[in-house]
Design a protein around this motif. Structure first.
Motif, mmCIF file in Angstrom:
data_model
loop_
_atom_site.group_PDB
_atom_site.id
_atom_site.type_symbol
_atom_site.label_atom_id
_atom_site.label_comp_id
_atom_site.label_asym_id
_atom_site.label_seq_id
_atom_site.Cartn_x
_atom_site.Cartn_y
_atom_site.Cartn_z
ATOM 1 N N ARG A 1 1.030 -1.296 0.014
ATOM 2 C CA ARG A 1 0.049 -0.033 0.034
ATOM 3 C C ARG A 1 0.858 1.273 0.030
ATOM 4 N NH1 ARG A 1 -2.757 -0.750 4.718
ATOM 5 N NH2 ARG A 1 -3.651 -2.365 3.939
ATOM 6 N N ARG A 2 1.795 1.250 0.793
ATOM 7 C CA ARG A 2 2.770 2.450 0.703
ATOM 8 C C ARG A 2 3.452 2.649 -0.368
ATOM 9 N NH1 ARG A 2 1.761 6.040 4.942
ATOM 10 N NH2 ARG A 2 1.939 4.561 7.035
ATOM 11 N N VAL A 3 3.843 1.640 -1.252
ATOM 12 C CA VAL A 3 4.627 1.697 -2.508
ATOM 13 C C VAL A 3 3.992 2.289 -3.505
ATOM 14 C CG1 VAL A 3 5.748 0.144 -4.129
ATOM 15 C CG2 VAL A 3 6.399 -0.100 -1.512
ATOM 16 N N VAL A 4 2.343 1.637 -3.424
ATOM 17 C CA VAL A 4 1.496 2.253 -4.518
ATOM 18 C C VAL A 4 1.232 3.437 -4.375
ATOM 19 C CG1 VAL A 4 -1.092 1.917 -5.072
ATOM 20 C CG2 VAL A 4 0.377 0.028 -4.683
ATOM 21 N N GLY A 5 1.293 4.149 -3.060
ATOM 22 C CA GLY A 5 1.091 5.609 -2.808
ATOM 23 C C GLY A 5 2.468 6.202 -3.358
ATOM 24 N N LEU A 6 3.543 5.589 -3.038
ATOM 25 C CA LEU A 6 4.719 6.339 -3.565
ATOM 26 C C LEU A 6 4.792 6.228 -5.153
ATOM 27 C CD1 LEU A 6 7.690 7.238 -3.272
ATOM 28 C CD2 LEU A 6 8.309 4.921 -2.924
ATOM 29 N N SER A 7 4.409 5.236 -5.647
ATOM 30 C CA SER A 7 4.342 5.239 -7.212
ATOM 31 C C SER A 7 3.529 6.474 -7.656
ATOM 32 C CB SER A 7 3.733 3.953 -7.604
ATOM 33 O OG SER A 7 3.834 3.883 -8.754
ATOM 34 N N HIS A 8 2.418 6.631 -6.942
ATOM 35 C CA HIS A 8 1.450 7.585 -7.778
ATOM 36 C C HIS A 8 1.987 9.148 -7.134
ATOM 37 C CE1 HIS A 8 -1.728 5.090 -8.525
ATOM 38 N NE2 HIS A 8 -1.961 4.772 -7.374
ATOM 39 N N CYS A 9 2.661 9.149 -6.137
ATOM 40 C CA CYS A 9 3.170 10.331 -5.793
ATOM 41 C C CYS A 9 4.722 10.769 -6.860
ATOM 42 C CB CYS A 9 3.949 10.370 -4.400
ATOM 43 S SG CYS A 9 4.704 11.854 -3.940
ATOM 44 N N ALA A 10 5.332 9.670 -7.209
ATOM 45 C CA ALA A 10 6.274 9.935 -8.043
ATOM 46 C C ALA A 10 6.012 10.472 -9.681
ATOM 47 C CB ALA A 10 7.127 8.642 -8.145
ATOM 48 N N ARG A 11 4.712 9.587 -10.045
ATOM 49 C CA ARG A 11 4.191 10.032 -11.297
ATOM 50 C C ARG A 11 3.773 11.308 -11.197
ATOM 51 N NH1 ARG A 11 0.876 6.053 -11.912
ATOM 52 N NH2 ARG A 11 -1.124 7.168 -10.876
ATOM 53 N N GLU A 12 3.003 11.758 -10.024
ATOM 54 C CA GLU A 12 2.527 13.199 -9.893
ATOM 55 C C GLU A 12 3.613 14.264 -10.041
ATOM 56 O OE1 GLU A 12 0.059 13.492 -6.655
ATOM 57 O OE2 GLU A 12 -1.483 11.969 -7.583
ATOM 58 N N HIS A 13 4.597 13.878 -9.232
ATOM 59 C CA HIS A 13 5.809 14.690 -9.357
ATOM 60 C C HIS A 13 6.653 15.009 -10.475
ATOM 61 C CE1 HIS A 13 9.379 16.787 -7.687
ATOM 62 N NE2 HIS A 13 10.018 15.785 -8.512
ATOM 63 N N GLN A 14 6.608 13.816 -11.360
ATOM 64 C CA GLN A 14 7.084 13.991 -12.910
ATOM 65 C C GLN A 14 6.430 14.622 -13.632
ATOM 66 O OE1 GLN A 14 7.908 9.825 -14.730
ATOM 67 N NE2 GLN A 14 9.942 10.677 -15.386
ATOM 68 N N LEU A 15 4.944 14.658 -13.628
ATOM 69 C CA LEU A 15 4.075 15.455 -14.398
ATOM 70 C C LEU A 15 4.255 16.751 -13.955
ATOM 71 C CD1 LEU A 15 0.794 13.442 -14.492
ATOM 72 C CD2 LEU A 15 2.585 13.804 -16.274
ATOM 73 N N PHE A 16 4.384 17.348 -12.705
ATOM 74 C CA PHE A 16 4.805 18.617 -12.152
ATOM 75 C C PHE A 16 5.908 19.147 -12.937
ATOM 76 C CE2 PHE A 16 7.116 21.094 -9.395
ATOM 77 C CZ PHE A 16 6.424 22.151 -9.059
ATOM 78 N N LEU A 17 7.034 18.454 -12.974
ATOM 79 C CA LEU A 17 7.967 18.987 -13.657
ATOM 80 C C LEU A 17 8.104 19.328 -15.137
ATOM 81 C CD1 LEU A 17 10.788 15.847 -12.662
ATOM 82 C CD2 LEU A 17 10.509 18.591 -11.461
#
Length: 178
Positions: free
Chosen positions: A63-79
């Motif tokens: 569950r933590r890793v899935v949340g991290l994956s979503h956060c990393a994808r959102e961060h990459q889109l932010f960039l």
């Protein structure tokens, strides 16, 4: 623009330390937004690592890793939405590459967890190594951007206009009299 910079004399020894550092000082709005996004990413990394080290509950870790994956994808889109001043920096490209590799490591770790693969430990180790590298690249990027946006000196940005012959003659006479 003057922003107080926290001292890096203390060593950043945890992902939480990086998150706190990122919130300490801000040079401008773009920098603040990137710092906020990085802080969120660092917090998710910290939570995933802490859960992995303190729990044997594979579902909680996943569950933590899935949340991290979503956060990393959102961060990459932010960039992608950052201005051209960010994209012009060499460090920006290096950071994007590191982030892509981190996302791949997160995906590999998540798959190993979901499949209860014996390589889960190796995937976690690779993820943690890349997390440190990625956040290091991020700190370098922020530092380079903020240094680039500071004035280099107090000298005027354009040379003074050339003096007329009369002005040069008057200056020459003043030097002779003194």
């Amino acid at each position: 623009m003057t922003a107080t910079r926290p001292s890096l004399q203390h060593t950043l020894q945890s992902f939480g330390d990086i998150s706190r550092f990122l919130r300490e000082s801000v040079a401008d709005e773009d920098s603040r937004l990137l710092r906020d996004s990085l802080s969120g990413l660092s917090n998710h990394i910290d939570e995933a690592v802490r859960t992995r080290r303190t729990s044997t509950d594979t579902v909680a870790i996943t569950r933590r890793v899935v949340g991290l994956s979503h956060c990393a994808r959102e961060h990459q889109l932010f960039l992608t939405g950052l201005g051209s001043a960010w994209h012009a920096l060499y460090e920006f490209g290096a950071y994007q590459r590191a982030l892509r590799e981190l996302r791949q490591a997160i995906t590999a770790w998540q798959q190993a967890l979901e499949q209860r693969n014996t390589r889960e430990s190796a995937c976690f180790d690779q993820f943690e190594l890349l997390a440190w590298r990625t956040l290091g690249e991020a700190l370098l990027l922020v530092d380079m951007y903020e240094h680039q946006s500071e004035p280099v000196s107090e000298l005027p940005s354009e040379p003074p206009p050339p003096r007329s012959a009369l002005q040069r003659a008057a200056a020459w006479l003043r030097r002779l009299r003194s």
